[in-house]
Design a protein around this motif. Sequence first.
Motif, mmCIF file in Angstrom:
data_model
loop_
_atom_site.group_PDB
_atom_site.id
_atom_site.type_symbol
_atom_site.label_atom_id
_atom_site.label_comp_id
_atom_site.label_asym_id
_atom_site.label_seq_id
_atom_site.Cartn_x
_atom_site.Cartn_y
_atom_site.Cartn_z
ATOM 1 N N ALA A 170 -34.517 -36.746 -9.263
ATOM 2 C CA ALA A 170 -33.183 -37.069 -9.772
ATOM 3 C C ALA A 170 -33.198 -38.417 -10.482
ATOM 4 C CB ALA A 170 -32.179 -37.098 -8.624
ATOM 5 N N SER A 171 -32.188 -38.657 -11.286
ATOM 6 C CA SER A 171 -32.070 -39.951 -11.946
ATOM 7 C C SER A 171 -31.901 -41.040 -10.900
ATOM 8 C CB SER A 171 -30.862 -39.954 -12.894
ATOM 9 O OG SER A 171 -29.653 -39.804 -12.151
ATOM 10 N N GLU A 172 -32.292 -42.257 -11.259
ATOM 11 C CA GLU A 172 -32.252 -43.350 -10.287
ATOM 12 C C GLU A 172 -30.852 -43.608 -9.714
ATOM 13 O OE1 GLU A 172 -33.277 -48.131 -9.960
ATOM 14 O OE2 GLU A 172 -34.021 -46.946 -11.651
ATOM 15 N N PRO A 173 -29.800 -43.629 -10.540
ATOM 16 C CA PRO A 173 -28.464 -43.858 -9.972
ATOM 17 C C PRO A 173 -28.041 -42.761 -8.992
ATOM 18 C CG PRO A 173 -28.447 -44.249 -12.331
ATOM 19 C CD PRO A 173 -29.772 -43.612 -12.006
ATOM 20 N N PHE A 174 -28.358 -41.500 -9.352
ATOM 21 C CA PHE A 174 -27.963 -40.389 -8.480
ATOM 22 C C PHE A 174 -28.767 -40.407 -7.187
ATOM 23 C CE2 PHE A 174 -28.029 -35.771 -7.325
ATOM 24 C CZ PHE A 174 -26.681 -35.694 -6.977
ATOM 25 N N ALA A 175 -30.061 -40.700 -7.281
ATOM 26 C CA ALA A 175 -30.899 -40.782 -6.087
ATOM 27 C C ALA A 175 -30.421 -41.904 -5.172
ATOM 28 C CB ALA A 175 -32.356 -40.995 -6.484
#
Length: 229
Positions: free
Chosen positions: A35-40
């Motif tokens: 997942a993208s860093e912000p979502f993770a």
Amino acid sequence: MVPISAHSSVDRHYYKVMTACLALIAILLGATLVASEPFARFLLSEGGPIETVSAAGYIVTVISLFREADLGFLKEHFHLVLLPLAMCLREMDFHVHFTTISITKSSFYVSGEVPLIEKIVVISILLVLLLAVVQMVRRHARAFLQNLREFDATAIAIMLAGACAVTAKALDGIGRKLSGFGIEVGANVEVVSLAAEEVLELGIPVFFMVALFSYFARDDGAAMHKRRG
């Protein structure tokens, strides 16, 4: 070793359930890592979705236990209620939010900054939990090992919950732990270990629930528990 055909249909059903749970845990971990860093970061954050679902899982376990067992069983096996509740509170960081210093730190018990009444309350709670652990080990350890050797589904589910707990604890702060041995780990390792830790902590209540339902799915659940444990 007991052949699969020798197990009940209940056991065979819950072998499949555990396999599905392991697959879902692996998928969730993989999804978190790609997942993208912000979502993770959102998924893995304190109070985030994974941690919240983990805490809720312990509550569902306790509610399910009250639903499946009668009052006599619950009184006789109070530790089966108390320990999941304690793990839920730990997951929700109650050990930090309601005390001057985290109760997991040795300084809590010796620091003059911590009020005496606070220490007395915490130590009393810990003694009750210790009693519950001792009671659980004394009553169930031998039967658990025997059932594990027989590939009993309930015992296997409990073993998987324990494996998730031990592995998650080992991964907690892995960079700090390894640095004590002069080993430096990269940022990628830290990210993977954090994701694995949070996802595995979710696996603990999941396998607790599998153990509970597989046990009470047997027609003679309560009677069997008294014979075995």
